[in-house]
Design a protein around this motif. Structure first.
Motif, mmCIF file in Angstrom:
data_model
loop_
_atom_site.group_PDB
_atom_site.id
_atom_site.type_symbol
_atom_site.label_atom_id
_atom_site.label_comp_id
_atom_site.label_asym_id
_atom_site.label_seq_id
_atom_site.Cartn_x
_atom_site.Cartn_y
_atom_site.Cartn_z
ATOM 1 N N ARG A 5 0.853 -1.194 0.000
ATOM 2 C CA ARG A 5 0.000 0.000 0.000
ATOM 3 C C ARG A 5 0.880 1.232 0.000
ATOM 4 O O ARG A 5 1.936 1.267 0.651
ATOM 5 N N ASN A 77 4.318 -1.627 3.234
ATOM 6 C CA ASN A 77 3.416 -0.515 3.536
ATOM 7 C C ASN A 77 4.245 0.769 3.494
ATOM 8 O O ASN A 77 5.087 1.007 4.367
ATOM 9 N N CYS A 99 0.037 5.754 -11.478
ATOM 10 C CA CYS A 99 -0.813 4.571 -11.383
ATOM 11 C C CYS A 99 -1.833 4.551 -12.516
ATOM 12 O O CYS A 99 -2.066 3.508 -13.146
ATOM 13 N N SER A 105 -3.338 -2.987 -12.582
ATOM 14 C CA SER A 105 -3.692 -2.889 -11.174
ATOM 15 C C SER A 105 -2.435 -2.721 -10.341
ATOM 16 O O SER A 105 -1.484 -3.512 -10.452
ATOM 17 N N GLU A 108 -2.669 -0.492 -3.390
ATOM 18 C CA GLU A 108 -3.714 0.359 -2.821
ATOM 19 C C GLU A 108 -3.129 1.753 -2.608
ATOM 20 O O GLU A 108 -2.024 1.899 -2.079
ATOM 21 N N VAL A 110 -3.740 5.633 -1.014
ATOM 22 C CA VAL A 110 -4.501 6.440 -0.066
ATOM 23 C C VAL A 110 -3.839 7.813 0.024
ATOM 24 O O VAL A 110 -2.605 7.902 0.089
#
Length: 469
Positions: A5, A77, A99, A105, A108, A110
């Motif tokens: 992420r 992370n 991205c 894909s 993730e 944020v």
């Protein structure tokens, strides 16, 4: 391996107390933190020992983004840090764009907000961005200068409060000079300006100045400048942009119609090109522009020193007489003010003696009316809004006799003898106060509004016109 992420986080301006709990929590749970080395240093004091640091120098944003994606592809992370808010000239758009462009894909993603430098700067200055505002970067590393210049012009002309990022650097020294030049084409030089350097950091400094006075050479990459709009003002060293809470009668005691007029006057004042107009002349000028919606009057509105203030003092003393060349000027004067100050208004066009005198002397009726008025009311205020021949007659009387009226307002309109009549008047008014609209423009409504401005000069400081409307 599972994708990790990437959290793109704004760490605020540099003060640890301004880092949001959400960002602090994200960093505490990260495997890696990626960022510009100065930003890593800013959070080093509370960065957990287990977190790996990955820092690069200035202009290496793409390298930092690639590093974040590489680490995330290993299932880690990752927190990418930006100063201020990551979405305002920060890393968030680059990470998201990479991205989106990859077409596959990815990890993730944020984005966590932070307190931006311009927000901190605004708080230090008071409340300058409490109405519509925009933020412009003067750095042309990513954006062509012609695009930046168009945005500057749009912001200035649209009366946005404007925050300026990246105003100058060692090699980019001229852009902030051009910014000032462009803004002064649309804003008054007295527009409040605040400059905060190192906002939110230990060596923070704050300067409060004006658009005309600030020195572009004092700004650098660590400075944020905020330029107010036409309604921004300074009070007790605070820069304040009103939202409009006090426009309505229940707040400031003004009637709705007067409130509209007040806002119009303040808008006009903010759009004037010069800020060195004397208070009395500026008050009459604003009235004139309000009547005509024509800002050219700023260039052609001329007065002798203190003329409007002198007329105000004499008109409000009581018992004054105003002579007009035509009844249209007379009808434009505020009746309540005339009554309050006991001012009498005379127009000689309808006097039965005028046609006879005009025929006998071979002059126009307005000239004849001025001759009669000058004999019967030599101390009057003469207000000429239509007939250049009336103004020429008055100028000749001032030049050849001892006539000494209260003052003269010369605003005839037209094409024949109009310009000459005004030049003649100014030459003849050696000691007589005058207000002249140079050139061909003018008119009865303009002449009347100048008188109304003189009668209401006590309202000028508070910018509250319309009491007698």
């Amino acid at each position: 391996m599972n994708q990790g992420r990437i959290i793109v986080a704004g760490i605020g301006p540099g003060d640890e107390s301004m880092v949001t709990p959400q960002v602090r929590h994200a960093v505490s749970e990260a495997d890696d933190v990626v960022g510009y080395h100065r930003y890593i240093n800013l959070i080093e004091g509370w960065l957990p020992a287990h977190v790996s640091r990955h820092s690069t120098g200035m202009t290496h944003e793409r390298a930092r983004a690639d590093k974040a994606f590489a680490l995330a592809s290993e299932g880690r992370n990752v927190v990418v840090v930006s100063s201020g808010d990551a979405g305002i000239y920060g890393m968030a758009p680059l990470i998201l764009e990479l991205c989106a462009r990859s077409g596959v894909s990815g990890p993730e993603l944020v984005v966590l907000p932070g307190i931006s430098a311009f927000q901190v700067a605004a708080a230090r200055l008071g409340a300058p961005v409490s109405h519509d505002f925009c933020v412009i970067s003067l750095s042309d590393l990513m954006t062509p200068w012609d695009v930046i210049e168009r945005r500057i012009g749009a912001a200035a002309s649209a009366d946005f409060v404007t925050a300026v990022y990246n105003p100058a650097s060692r090699d980019r020294y001229w852009q902030i000079h051009r910014f000032k030049e462009l803004f002064l084409q649309h804003r008054s030089a007295s527009t409040p300006v605040g400059i905060v350097r190192q906002a939110g950091r230990d060596d923070e400094s704050v300067v409060r100045t004006t658009l005309g006075s600030f020195d572009p050479d004092t700004l650098d990459m660590f400075s944020v400048m905020i330029v107010g709009n036409s309604s921004t003002f300074m009070s007790d060293n605070r820069m304040i942009t009103p939202r409009g809470y006090f426009r309505h009668q229940e707040h400031d005691g003004t009637r709705p119609g007067q409130s509209i007029m007040i806002n119009s006057f303040r808008t006009i004042a903010g759009l004037l090109k010069r800020d060195d107009h004397a208070c009395d002349a500026k008050w009459a000028l604003i009235h004139t522009i309000h009547t005509t919606a024509d800002f050219e009057f700023e260039d052609i509105f001329q007065t002798s020193p203190g003329a409007v203030a002198t007329l105000h003092r004499k008109l409000t003393a009581g018992g004054a007489v105003i002579i007009t060349d035509v009844t249209m000027v007379q009808s434009g004067l505020r009746k309540a003010a005339l009554k309050r100050y006991g001012i009498r208004v005379h127009c000689y066009l309808t006097d039965p003696r005028v046609p006879e005198l005009a025929a006998a002397e071979g002059i126009t009726r307005t000239q004849a009316g001025i001759r009669l008025a000058a004999k019967e009311y030599p101390d009057a205020l003469f207000v000429i809004g239509n007939a250049p021949t009336a103004l020429m007659e008055l100028a000749d009387l001032l030049h050849t006799t001892d006539l000494s009226p209260m003052g003269v307002i010369g605003a005839p309109v037209g094409f024949v003898n109009v310009v000459e009549s005004k030049l003649r008047l100014k030459a003849a008014c050696r000691i007589t106060p005058y207000v002249v609209i140079a050139g061909r423009k003018g008119g009865s409504s303009v002449a009347a509004t100048i008188v109304n401005a003189a009668m209401s000069l006590e309202d000028a400081q508070a910018m509250k016109p319309g009491r007698d409307v």
